[in-house]
Write an enzyme that holds these catalytic residues in place. Structure first.
Site, PDB file in Angstrom:
ATOM      1  N   GLU A   1       0.830  -1.215   0.000  1.00 45.54           N
ATOM      2  CA  GLU A   1       0.000   0.000   0.000  1.00 45.54           C
ATOM      3  C   GLU A   1       0.854   1.251   0.000  1.00 45.54           C
ATOM      4  O   GLU A   1       2.035   1.210   0.328  1.00 45.54           O
ATOM      5  CB  GLU A   1      -0.927   0.020   1.201  1.00 45.54           C
ATOM      6  CG  GLU A   1      -0.269  -0.305   2.536  1.00 45.54           C
ATOM      7  CD  GLU A   1       0.916   0.537   2.889  1.00 45.54           C
ATOM      8  OE1 GLU A   1       0.781   1.787   2.840  1.00 45.54           O
ATOM      9  OE2 GLU A   1       1.977  -0.025   3.236  1.00 45.54           O
TER      10      GLU A   1
ATOM     11  N   GLY B   1       6.702   0.231   3.856  1.00 44.04           N
ATOM     12  CA  GLY B   1       5.438  -0.102   3.207  1.00 44.04           C
ATOM     13  C   GLY B   1       5.641  -0.415   1.739  1.00 44.04           C
ATOM     14  O   GLY B   1       6.677  -0.968   1.360  1.00 44.04           O
ATOM     15  N   GLU B   2       4.625  -0.122   0.924  1.00 41.33           N
ATOM     16  CA  GLU B   2       4.643  -0.364  -0.538  1.00 41.33           C
ATOM     17  C   GLU B   2       4.537  -1.844  -0.888  1.00 41.33           C
ATOM     18  O   GLU B   2       4.429  -2.183  -2.067  1.00 41.33           O
ATOM     19  CB  GLU B   2       5.941   0.157  -1.189  1.00 41.33           C
ATOM     20  CG  GLU B   2       6.221   1.617  -1.002  1.00 41.33           C
ATOM     21  CD  GLU B   2       7.529   2.041  -1.707  1.00 41.33           C
ATOM     22  OE1 GLU B   2       8.184   1.200  -2.329  1.00 41.33           O
ATOM     23  OE2 GLU B   2       7.863   3.241  -1.623  1.00 41.33           O
ATOM     24  N   GLY B   3       4.648  -2.726   0.095  1.00 37.90           N
ATOM     25  CA  GLY B   3       4.761  -4.157  -0.182  1.00 37.90           C
ATOM     26  C   GLY B   3       6.201  -4.640  -0.157  1.00 37.90           C
ATOM     27  O   GLY B   3       6.479  -5.797  -0.507  1.00 37.90           O
TER      28      GLY B   3
END
Lengths: 336, 336
Positions: free
Chosen positions: B163, B303-305
């Site tokens: 995300e 984050g971001e995966g």
């Protein structure tokens, strides 16, 4: 780059003249990290790993084009004391398995892009039972160190080290105990499959070995209590250092193999990371004593270099971010 | 496979009829592991991961030919309260960075072989400030769930979720606090870069939100306190489950996004692993409460995966060993 050793004590002399990480490259790499499109420090240990690689490769942009994995195998006279439930023939059988591509280390080297070479060391000529005699003469130890050193590719971007040898969890515990003290039982675990009685026997055998040989000279301890694969690992670590190749050690056996170097001079291992935390109980104590927090922790206890090969994927990920990410300016993102 | 939802309460009904892992495949995979050339259990958590994959893929030999990574992005009305030092415009700037290939997640997906798709959700239409109104209506929540579900490739062998959304560490803390109780400050960390005062403000805002909306209905909590990327993550998790695709969640934001599902019915997340332990302090508490020990721990908080993408390499390593290793019989090694 094979170190020029005519006696084990020459390692003591060598220690003072070894290459150090390049501070300018580390600072340049850190400055780059501060400009990448992420909150400062948010890649955590990946950023530390990239800086470690930058220092040894002497560049702001460290890379891994060539990852070399070396697995050394040896047999141990201490097996005559019944410290392992498996026959020593398994060492050669596993070497054949490595050569045929069927072992875990083959799969993990392939998955993470490392070139694997397996080097058996006189498997038909086990070391001496260290409760009765020095495991190796100084000449035998130097020969194994040389074999390990000569196997290192100076042009590798990173070196992974692993081992195989029935009985070598006893060797590891003996080397760790000699280097860092405590009771032998503090360093003994199940290894390939020892039960409680087997572990008690391992501790007794280690106590006998240390009582016989003493621990005053860390480098002679490698000869007295070690094995050929342990000496070869030390040789590879020294050769890698001379060529400024960073090293990923595997788990308990591999870390203990270089404990004599640490005991002699901790800076000898400045270019080494420990790939994973072994489930062997002595490894946590050992990595704490050697100030080498493992990269990974998956409760593995297989050896062969498997933890180092798995950690290679993490180092690759760290460098992929370090080299491939856009800066705030390049991406037009606010916050740089 | 998009779940057929006309109300959030339909998820409650869905929970009873979801696919379960296939026990026969797990047992067959376990029997295979016992025959591979290694001491039993010596690959530690890698063996557990292979069994997890076997159960969801319903095969003794799970594989990863196609790894799908989905990153959902959203904006949050709560930013009006000053919970984040960066402007909301950064969300769209980072989406552009993802699309241009310049972010950390791009590098880690490339390094570990995942196909990345980034899905911005109405970035120019932030959710409502949850201290003043429900963050989303039920219809908006369902729409975001549907977007997330429809993005899932049913033929993927594994799904990675991540995300991006300025302000969403406040959303995460609110969802975690609503699901598991405790003080808001227990769940609040620095996020993208909040100082002590910023963290106190985040805790205050969360307390206000929970006081306003209550926590009696976990699924309505997703609407009341959540955001579009959180709802989309829930939708992707449900769609993956219907297609029996195992899921790697990322860190704090992603785990908190599915906390409403866990609070509704913990078995909704049986097919999910948490990829890494975030440095956000609430994440350790959250993964403990949800019985989801993270695969990796590198003190990352981006984050971001990114943590999920890094963990993918570990899952690949686990399956490489599981599928590629020789058995004792094949290799002619004693000890099987």
């Amino acid at each position: 780059m094979t170190p020029d050793l005519t006696a084990l004590a020459d390692i003591r002399t060598l220690a003072g003249s070894l290459p150090k990480p390049d501070d300018a490259s580390i600072e340049a790499a850190r400055a780059r990290q501060d400009q990448l499109t992420k909150p400062p420090g948010s890649l955590g240990k990946l950023e530390e790993i990239a800086l470690f690689m930058a220092g040894w490769q002497r560049t702001e942009r460290p890379k891994i084009d060539r990852a070399q994995a070396l697995v050394f195998a040896g047999n141990h006279g201490i097996c005559a004391r019944g410290v392992n439930p498996f026959p020593q023939a398994v060492t050669a059988q596993m070497v054949a398995n490595f050569e045929a591509g069927g072992a875990a280390i083959n799969q993990l080297c392939r998955a993470n892009g490392a070139d694997l070479t397996v080097i058996p060391l006189d498997l038909d000529r086990p070391t001496q039972d260290f409760t009765q005699a020095p495991a190796m003469t100084e000449a035998e130890t130097l020969a194994a160190i040389r074999t390990g050193a000569e196997a290192v590719d100076e042009n590798a971007d990173i070196l992974l080290l692993g081992e195989m040898g029935i009985g070598n969890s006893t060797i590891a515990a003996a080397l760790a105990c000699a280097a860092f003290g405590g009771a032998p039982s503090d360093w003994v675990g199940a290894g390939t499959g020892s039960d409680e009685a087997g572990m008690a026997l391992k501790a007794k055998v280690i106590a006998d070995g240390i009582a016989r040989h003493g621990t005053a000279d860390p480098l002679m301890t490698l000869a007295n209590l070690g094995g050929r694969e342990q000496a070869a690992i030390c040789g590879a670590v020294l050769a890698a250092r001379l060529a400024r190749v960073p090293v990923l050690l595997d788990g308990y056996i591999c870390t203990a193999a270089v404990a004599p170097l640490y005991a002699e001079d901790p800076t000898l291992l400045d270019h080494c990371l420990v790939g994973h935390a072994s489930a062997e109980p002595g490894h946590a104590r050992l990595t704490l004593a050697m100030h080498k927090p493992p990269v990974l922790d998956f409760a593995m206890r297989l050896g062969e270099g498997t933890g180092a090969a798995l950690a290679l994927g993490i180092v690759r990920g760290a460098l992929a971010c370090h080299n491939g990410m856009a800066t705030f300016a390049e991406a037009g993102v606010a916050g740089g």
